[in-house]
Design an enzyme around this catalytic site. Structure first.
Site, PDB file in Angstrom:
ATOM      1  N   GLY A 114      -5.323   0.094   9.917  1.00  0.00           N
ATOM      2  CA  GLY A 114      -4.012  -0.136  10.549  1.00  0.00           C
ATOM      3  C   GLY A 114      -3.878  -1.369  10.789  1.00  0.00           C
ATOM      4  O   GLY A 114      -2.846  -2.540  11.359  1.00  0.00           O
ATOM      5  N   ARG A 122     -24.341   6.497  13.969  1.00  0.00           N
ATOM      6  CA  ARG A 122     -23.924   6.460  12.422  1.00  0.00           C
ATOM      7  C   ARG A 122     -22.403   5.774  12.528  1.00  0.00           C
ATOM      8  O   ARG A 122     -21.713   6.115  13.409  1.00  0.00           O
ATOM      9  CB  ARG A 122     -24.208   7.863  12.250  1.00  0.00           C
ATOM     10  CG  ARG A 122     -24.904   8.578  12.106  1.00  0.00           C
ATOM     11  CD  ARG A 122     -26.264   8.402  10.681  1.00  0.00           C
ATOM     12  NE  ARG A 122     -26.919   9.078  10.513  1.00  0.00           N
ATOM     13  CZ  ARG A 122     -28.626   8.507  11.206  1.00  0.00           C
ATOM     14  NH1 ARG A 122     -28.343   7.752  11.538  1.00  0.00           N
ATOM     15  NH2 ARG A 122     -28.792   9.727  10.630  1.00  0.00           N
ATOM     16  N   ASP A 157       0.475   2.021   8.880  1.00  0.00           N
ATOM     17  CA  ASP A 157       0.251   1.246   9.979  1.00  0.00           C
ATOM     18  C   ASP A 157       0.497   1.595  11.079  1.00  0.00           C
ATOM     19  O   ASP A 157       0.477   0.609  12.202  1.00  0.00           O
ATOM     20  CB  ASP A 157       0.002  -0.028   9.749  1.00  0.00           C
ATOM     21  CG  ASP A 157      -1.253  -0.832   8.572  1.00  0.00           C
ATOM     22  OD1 ASP A 157      -1.631  -0.012   8.143  1.00  0.00           O
ATOM     23  OD2 ASP A 157      -1.242  -1.534   7.449  1.00  0.00           O
ATOM     24  N   GLY A 181       1.007  -1.035   0.317  1.00  0.00           N
ATOM     25  CA  GLY A 181      -0.408   0.168  -0.006  1.00  0.00           C
ATOM     26  C   GLY A 181       0.929   1.488  -0.276  1.00  0.00           C
ATOM     27  O   GLY A 181       1.823   1.342   0.621  1.00  0.00           O
ATOM     28  N   ARG A 204     -25.363  12.176  18.583  1.00  0.00           N
ATOM     29  CA  ARG A 204     -25.696  11.078  17.779  1.00  0.00           C
ATOM     30  C   ARG A 204     -23.802  10.327  19.269  1.00  0.00           C
ATOM     31  O   ARG A 204     -23.269  11.179  19.550  1.00  0.00           O
ATOM     32  CB  ARG A 204     -25.398  10.777  16.536  1.00  0.00           C
ATOM     33  CG  ARG A 204     -26.200  11.501  15.632  1.00  0.00           C
ATOM     34  CD  ARG A 204     -26.521  11.704  14.720  1.00  0.00           C
ATOM     35  NE  ARG A 204     -27.798  11.398  14.119  1.00  0.00           N
ATOM     36  CZ  ARG A 204     -27.683  12.100  12.945  1.00  0.00           C
ATOM     37  NH1 ARG A 204     -26.960  12.586  11.985  1.00  0.00           N
ATOM     38  NH2 ARG A 204     -28.495  12.380  12.013  1.00  0.00           N
ATOM     39  N   GLN A 221      -7.065   8.846   4.305  1.00  0.00           N
ATOM     40  CA  GLN A 221      -5.669   7.981   5.180  1.00  0.00           C
ATOM     41  C   GLN A 221      -4.026   7.689   4.973  1.00  0.00           C
ATOM     42  O   GLN A 221      -3.642   8.107   5.758  1.00  0.00           O
ATOM     43  CB  GLN A 221      -6.054   7.066   6.608  1.00  0.00           C
ATOM     44  CG  GLN A 221      -7.361   7.077   7.359  1.00  0.00           C
ATOM     45  CD  GLN A 221      -7.503   6.327   7.975  1.00  0.00           C
ATOM     46  OE1 GLN A 221      -6.934   5.808   9.107  1.00  0.00           O
ATOM     47  NE2 GLN A 221      -8.387   5.317   7.511  1.00  0.00           N
ATOM     48  N   ARG A 222      -4.476   7.996   3.495  1.00  0.00           N
ATOM     49  CA  ARG A 222      -2.913   6.928   3.167  1.00  0.00           C
ATOM     50  C   ARG A 222      -3.083   8.504   2.414  1.00  0.00           C
ATOM     51  O   ARG A 222      -2.173   8.117   1.833  1.00  0.00           O
ATOM     52  CB  ARG A 222      -3.745   5.576   2.101  1.00  0.00           C
ATOM     53  CG  ARG A 222      -2.310   4.542   3.034  1.00  0.00           C
ATOM     54  CD  ARG A 222      -2.573   3.016   2.297  1.00  0.00           C
ATOM     55  NE  ARG A 222      -3.146   3.413   0.840  1.00  0.00           N
ATOM     56  CZ  ARG A 222      -2.913   1.939   0.814  1.00  0.00           C
ATOM     57  NH1 ARG A 222      -3.801   1.340   1.262  1.00  0.00           N
ATOM     58  NH2 ARG A 222      -3.374   1.940   0.056  1.00  0.00           N
ATOM     59  N   GLU A 250       5.488  -4.910   5.772  1.00  0.00           N
ATOM     60  CA  GLU A 250       6.387  -6.448   6.582  1.00  0.00           C
ATOM     61  C   GLU A 250       5.762  -6.944   5.017  1.00  0.00           C
ATOM     62  O   GLU A 250       6.561  -7.925   5.341  1.00  0.00           O
ATOM     63  CB  GLU A 250       5.077  -7.161   7.526  1.00  0.00           C
ATOM     64  CG  GLU A 250       3.571  -6.698   6.623  1.00  0.00           C
ATOM     65  CD  GLU A 250       2.272  -8.090   7.394  1.00  0.00           C
ATOM     66  OE1 GLU A 250       1.510  -7.458   7.832  1.00  0.00           O
ATOM     67  OE2 GLU A 250       3.014  -9.031   7.859  1.00  0.00           O
TER      68      GLU A 250
HETATM   69  O1  F6P Z   1      -0.802  -1.507   5.064  1.00  0.00           O
HETATM   70  C1  F6P Z   1      -2.064  -0.517   4.695  1.00  0.00           C
HETATM   71  C2  F6P Z   1      -3.510  -0.411   4.842  1.00  0.00           C
HETATM   72  O2  F6P Z   1      -3.580   0.992   4.554  1.00  0.00           O
HETATM   73  C3  F6P Z   1      -4.377  -0.852   5.552  1.00  0.00           C
HETATM   74  O3  F6P Z   1      -4.018   0.371   6.857  1.00  0.00           O
HETATM   75  C4  F6P Z   1      -5.397  -1.001   4.999  1.00  0.00           C
HETATM   76  O4  F6P Z   1      -5.816  -2.550   5.760  1.00  0.00           O
HETATM   77  C5  F6P Z   1      -4.831  -1.933   3.687  1.00  0.00           C
HETATM   78  O5  F6P Z   1      -3.619  -1.350   4.024  1.00  0.00           O
HETATM   79  C6  F6P Z   1      -5.944  -1.954   2.410  1.00  0.00           C
HETATM   80  O6  F6P Z   1      -5.272  -2.420   1.591  1.00  0.00           O
HETATM   81  P1  F6P Z   1      -6.032  -1.844  -0.122  1.00  0.00           P
HETATM   82  O7  F6P Z   1      -5.355  -0.043  -0.323  1.00  0.00           O
HETATM   83  O8  F6P Z   1      -5.457  -2.849  -0.815  1.00  0.00           O
HETATM   84  O9  F6P Z   1      -7.485  -1.926   0.094  1.00  0.00           O
END
Ligand code: F6P
Length: 343
Positions: free
Chosen positions: A171, A267, A128, A11, A163, A275-276, A103
């Site tokens: 993560g 909700r 993560d 990722g 709510r 987040q990425r 990893e």
């Molecule tokens: O390892 C980074 C991560 O964003 C994790 O937090 C998440 O579970 C996974 O990758 C999601 O992967 P993908 O982008 O392949 O859906």
């Protein structure tokens, strides 16, 4: 002069371009040449490369993602891929390889070292923060700051509508993003994979808040968290090339249970890939830069099979073998601190 390959796998995360830039800037100043391998291990299997020169890395420091592209390709998954990868490594005339990954990518790097490509060094990346032997991975700081901002925003709407809002964060099987964004955002309950979810406890916290006049609550849940009650466990099991379950959906399940058990309107907000994405924080840019410079030093000093790591405020190197052996999970002491603020 060395010819060094660079790849980013798994990722993506903010800060990858900082590492690539630092590797190239440091290495070229010492007379080395860099080949960018596209899309992680896939690029080495399919021989998809680009010239990583000064021009290629100019202006990339603030950019999220990776200019090299990435994939979750496992070179050990499909028959014949390992041989293709080794042939291409040879054909490209590479003297060494810098593998930037989490990893899976680093785990594959460690195996490849034993399977005929000995000159590899690793750089730990992931939002993560679950790689052992390093205090932090780059990408994490950006992710928790994004999640914290989302939690702040969820507070104002939750409070206005009286709510409960469940925020599901990423993560994988470690609760780092949940605990640190939850602490920073003042969440009322934080649920992490390291501690099974007890629904009675969660609902009691929320009810207690109501009884002292707080008619809203924010619950942060890590995507990898598990219910104590086996009946509530999610069944869906989609696996990636490394055999990992694709996570997600716990927030919805949790919200349904909370509403059922408390009667309060609930909700859910799944933060997902927000987040990425986007530009890295200063912390991630600096950490990525320091890791990149270290990776080139490791290659120059022939310290193969090692990974750049952060220990306190020092950049050190550790055996790749130790880094990929087990995931780094949340310290129970940190969870005890978080618990102080539940309710
Ligand atoms: O390892 C980074 C991560 O964003 C994790 O937090 C998440 O579970 C996974 O990758 C999601 O992967 P993908 O982008 O392949 O859906």
């Amino acid at each position: 002069m060395l010819k060094i390959g660079v790849l980013t796998g798994g990722g993506d995360c903010p800060g990858l371009n900082s590492v690539i830039r630092a590797v190239v800037r440091k290495g070229i100043s010492g007379g080395d040449q860099f080949i960018g391998i596209k899309n992680g291990w896939k690029g080495l299997i399919e021989n998809e490369v680009l010239d990583l020169n000064l021009g290629a890395v100019s202006g990339i420091l603030p950019k999220g993602g990776t200019i090299l592209g990435t994939s979750r390709t496992n070179p050990y998954k499909k028959e014949g891929d390992l041989q293709k990868l080794k042939d291409n490594y040879k054909k490209l005339g590479l003297d060494a390889l810098i593998a930037i990954g989490g990893e899976d990518t680093l785990g594959a790097a460690y195996k490849l070292i034993k399977d005929g490509i000995p000159n590899i060094v690793g750089v730990p990346k992931t939002i993560d923060n679950d790689i052992s032997c390093t205090d932090y991975t780059f990408g994490f700081d950006t992710a928790i700051n994004i999640a914290m901002e989302c939690i702040d925003r969820l507070h104002t709407t939750a409070e206005s509508h009286h709510r409960i809002i469940v925020a599901e964060v990423m993560g994988r099987h470690a609760g780092w993003i949940a605990i640190e964004s939850g602490l920073a955002g003042g969440a009322d309950v934080i649920l992490i994979p390291e501690v099974p979810i007890d629904m009675e406890d969660v609902c009691n916290v929320i009810k207690k808040r109501h009884s002292r006049g707080k008619t809203f609550s924010i619950v942060v849940v890590a995507e990898g968290a598990q219910f104590k009650d086996k009946k509530l466990i999610l069944q869906e099991e989609k696996l990636d090339a490394f055999g990992h379950v694709r996570l997600g959906g716990i927030g919805e399940r949790l919200a349904t249970e909370i509403e059922k058990m408390t009667g309060y309107e609930t909700r859910v907000s799944v933060l997902g890939h927000i987040q990425r994405g986007g530009s890295p924080t200063a912390f991630d840019r600096v950490l990525g830069t320091r890791f990149g410079v270290k990776a080139v030093e490791l290659v120059k000093n022939k310290k193969f099979g090692r990974m750049a790591a952060l220990s306190g405020n020092k950049i050190i190197d550790v055996p790749l073998e130790d880094a990929v052996k087990a995931l780094k999970t949340v310290d129970p002491e940190l969870y005890d601190i978080a618990r102080v603020f539940f309710g």
